[in-house]
Structures are given as C-alpha cells and as structure tokens.
Design an enzyme around this catalytic site. Structure first.
Site, short mmCIF file in Angstrom:
data_model
loop_
_atom_site.label_atom_id
_atom_site.label_comp_id
_atom_site.label_asym_id
_atom_site.label_seq_id
_atom_site.Cartn_x
_atom_site.Cartn_y
_atom_site.Cartn_z
N ARG A 92 -6.25 7.00 -1.98
CA ARG A 92 -6.61 5.62 -1.45
C ARG A 92 -6.11 5.64 0.04
O ARG A 92 -6.72 4.69 0.81
CB ARG A 92 -5.44 4.69 -2.05
CG ARG A 92 -5.86 4.25 -3.60
CD ARG A 92 -4.78 3.43 -4.32
NE ARG A 92 -4.89 1.95 -3.37
CZ ARG A 92 -5.77 1.00 -3.52
NH1 ARG A 92 -6.60 1.26 -4.58
NH2 ARG A 92 -5.87 -0.02 -2.80
N CYS A 116 -4.31 6.84 -7.31
CA CYS A 116 -3.36 6.87 -8.66
C CYS A 116 -4.13 5.92 -9.61
O CYS A 116 -4.74 4.80 -9.28
CB CYS A 116 -2.04 6.37 -8.40
SG CYS A 116 -1.22 7.79 -7.22
N ILE A 327 6.99 -4.51 -6.65
CA ILE A 327 5.83 -4.35 -5.68
C ILE A 327 4.41 -4.08 -6.51
O ILE A 327 3.38 -4.73 -6.45
CB ILE A 327 5.93 -2.94 -4.98
CG1 ILE A 327 7.19 -2.98 -4.11
CG2 ILE A 327 4.84 -2.61 -3.87
CD1 ILE A 327 7.34 -4.28 -3.52
N ARG A 397 -0.32 16.49 -5.08
CA ARG A 397 -0.61 15.64 -4.05
C ARG A 397 0.54 15.16 -3.17
O ARG A 397 0.28 14.70 -1.91
CB ARG A 397 -1.37 14.40 -4.63
CG ARG A 397 -2.66 14.36 -5.40
CD ARG A 397 -3.15 13.08 -5.76
NE ARG A 397 -3.13 12.20 -4.58
CZ ARG A 397 -2.96 10.71 -4.77
NH1 ARG A 397 -2.86 10.40 -6.12
NH2 ARG A 397 -2.96 10.01 -3.83
#
Length: 420
Positions: A92, A116, A327, A397
């Site tokens: 992203r 993700c 979040i 990652r």
C-alpha cells in the site's frame, strides 16, 4: 513456500539489535523523487517492502543501490509517471509516490493500493488534500490520475490523523506556492523523520510531531540525506517476546521515547523495563502475566501495529483482558489462528475479550499479515510442542531476519522451505 517451525523455548536471554523502521524508510524513498540527484539513506532494513519500493522507483527511472544498510536513490532522470498495479498491489505504501511524481512531473498515474489482506483503508484524505492544493484528480480504470501545473499552499484539516495522507500532503506542499497548514496531522515519529530529512534538503517545515504542520513552499530541494530511525514496532515485538517467555532481553538501537504506550502496557502486564538512551532492558515475570485492558489509537496512543503481539501476551495472562481496535475495526485475522493454539478469545465488533489460559499447544497456523505473523511466533515460543507457521512471506515485509535475531536469544525457530 517458506514456513517457520517454532518450539517452546523457555525464557529468552541476551541482546538483540533493532533494524531501521520500514514505515519511515518507505516515505523517504518516495521523497527522493522530489529532488534531482542522489539521495542517501543509512540504517536501512533489508526487507521485501524495500525491494518492492526499489522496483517501483527503478520503473520510474530512479537508480537505486542498496548495500550493507545504505541505500542510494538517484532521481536525476525520471522516465515514467506511472506506478502500476503489479507493484502497488503488493504494498500500500506505493501510494507515497503519488505526490512526489505530481510535483516533479506535473502528472502522476498511480494504481489504487493493495497490501495487507485485512480491511479497507481509504485514501480519500490523500486525494482531498492534493485537490485542496490545486491538483485535478480522477479515478480511471483502477488508477488515480493526478495533474497540476503548480500546486498552491492552503489550509487542510484532516478528518483523521492519517499517516499516509500527512506524508503525501507534506511532500506535495514542499514546492507549492505559499504556505500550507495541515491540521489534525499525524504525529508519528516516522513523520518527524521525513520532515527532518526534507528540512535538511532545503524544505521549510515546522511542527512535525505535533497536530499542526506548516510547510512554506520553496522552489527546489536538494537530494535527501537521512539516517532512518529504529523500528519501534520491531522493538516492541522483541519486548513482548521477553515478556511472554519470562526472559530478560536487552534491546539495542531502539528509541524508548517512541514506545511509551507499549512500555506502559508491558509494565502493567508485570514486566520490569529499564530504558537508557537508545536501549532498553525488558525482564518478564516468572509468574503469569497480568490481564490488561488496552485500546489502540493514533500516536502517541497504543499502536495498532502492536495489537496482535500484545494479544498473544494476554492470551496467557491471569484473568480477562479486553482489546479495543479503534484504527482498523477488522484487524483481527490473527484471532482464529491463536484460537487454534488454544487461546480463549471472543470477538464482538471491534472488541476482543481475551481470557487467559494456562497453556497453549502447538499446531499448524497461517500468517495473514505482517503483525499477525509476529504474534504467532510469540505464541509458538511458549506453546507446548511444535507450531508451524505458514505464509511467512508476510513477515519478511516488515521484519529483517527475525528468526536469526530470535535464535540469538535462544529461541527454537527455524525457516523451512517446502514445495508448493
């Protein structure tokens, strides 16, 4: 496809060194597009996301070299204005190329992001901010098309303190005409790292680290030169490993001042933590950890990127804990996998109720994202028998050689490669 085999390892002991922060380095790499010439970055982690961003920059015409923690990005000759889906879908953070390309070329074509597997993470704040600065934006066949002859400074109020939006708007404003004021800006240390690097290159930025950032536009900036801050999430993960195993670990090359919320929660769980400058000693209790109620929030609150790891710790606590995810409400893909190991976790919307159990038992589990992967490793370190973690390409990652680092503390973890 690689997987991890993890066995109960007892209390972890020793020293471990934290790598540079992925979430700081990715915006810095994108920001190199803004300046003609060679940008230089130190303390760079060797991660899959770095390679993905390097591939993207290379496709744009930026010459990237990486060796021994030092990365150079020469953006003297930008040859393309497009960040294709084939790369953006992998990460992203590729959206960070949007503003620098727009500033440098007057036009950018960037695929809508991937990354993700969990949760929609809209980019509307990015686009509203760039539009307010004078960009013309449209969505065309899955791509963001942005054009602007010259951006003009303005006041922008973010509806939420989005890190990504703050990064893109700040980079766009660096060479806009006049002053840009970003209110309700993200306050994360990674924002400060970027602002300081841009400032040393000639940008005029003030207020980074607070909720109001002011950017006075300049005509041009020099290539960037920056040392990447330590990864506070990696440091928090190692601290959680010490706590869950009842060990004692000295974590080096970290910034405890960036980790106050995590340190507080681990102390409430029963850990003894001492901090000195750029290191911290974390000592877990020889008793069961204590139950703690936590809520994730924007920095400086407890980070969503530590939610999965702390849930593993709470899975063995004495008593019942609640974990409220404020979040990303659906960031609970690790819960079914922890349940496979014997954790007692009940989900109700954005709340997870964790009832501590006395033991976990090894089983095959599947990693679903970067932080879920580390949470499963933590659980595997204390589970009886062997835990096999599949799809660990996620963890590569965000964590550099995590199995090697943990083995240095006495962890029984190995990477195995199996045919598809």
């Amino acid at each position: 496809m690689d997987s991890f085999l993890v066995k109960n390892s007892g209390g972890l002991e020793g020293r471990i060194r934290v790598s540079g922060a992925k979430n700081a380095m990715l915006p810095l790499m994108a920001a190199s597009i803004l300046a003609e010439g060679k940008s230089v970055f130190e303390n760079v982690p060797n991660l899959r996301d770095m390679k993905t961003m390097s591939s993207l920059l290379d496709m744009l015409g930026v010459e990237v070299e990486f060796k021994n923690g030092r990365l150079t990005a020469d953006a003297s000759a930008i040859q393309s204005e497009e960040a294709p889906y084939s790369l953006v879908k992998q990460m992203r953070a590729s959206i960070y190329a949007l503003a620098p390309l727009l500033v440098r070329q007057g036009h950018a074509r960037v695929s809508l992001p991937g990354g993700c597997a969990w949760g929609p993470r809209p980019i509307d704040q990015h686009l509203k901010g760039l539009t307010a600065l004078g960009a013309r934006i449209k969505i065309d066949h899955g791509y963001i098309e942005a054009t602007a002859r010259k951006l003009k400074g303005t006041g922008i109020i973010l509806s939420v303190p989005s890190v990504g939006a703050t990064v893109n708007i700040m980079m766009a404003a660096v060479m806009a005409r006049g002053k840009t004021v970003i209110e309700n800006a993200a306050r994360e240390p990674e924002i400060v790292n970027l602002a300081e690097a841009l400032g040393e290159a000639g940008a005029k930025i003030s207020g980074a680290g607070s909720s109001t950032i002011e950017v006075e536009g300049v005509k041009e900036i020099s290539p960037l030169a920056s040392r990447v801050i330590p990864d506070r999430i990696e440091a928090g993960t190692f601290a959680a490993a010490a706590v869950i195993t009842g060990g004692e670990v000295i974590i080096e090359n970290c910034r405890p001042d960036h980790m106050r919320a995590v340190i507080q929660v681990l102390k409430e769980c029963g850990a003894d933590i001492e901090t000195i400058d750029d290191s911290m000693t974390v000592k877990g209790s020889n008793r069961r950890t204590r139950a703690v109620d936590i809520e994730t929030g924007y920095y400086p609150s407890f980070p969503t990127d530590m939610q999965a790891q702390i849930m593993s710790v709470l899975g063995l606590a004495s008593g019942s804990s609640s974990v409220v995810e404020n979040i990303y409400a659906d960031r609970f893909s690790h819960v079914p996998e922890l349940r496979r190991l014997g954790a007692d976790i009940h989900l109700d919307g954005n709340v997870a109720v964790v009832r501590g159990v006395k033991k976990l038992e090894g089983a095959p589990v599947m990693a679903t994202d970067i932080r879920a992967s580390s949470a499963l490793i933590l659980a595997g370190l204390v589970a009886e028998g062997e835990t096999k973690i599949l799809r660990i390409y996620h963890i590569d990652r965000g964590y550099e050689r995590i199995e090697e680092k943990l083995r240095g503390l006495g962890a029984d973890i190995k990477r195995v490669n199996e045919p598809h």
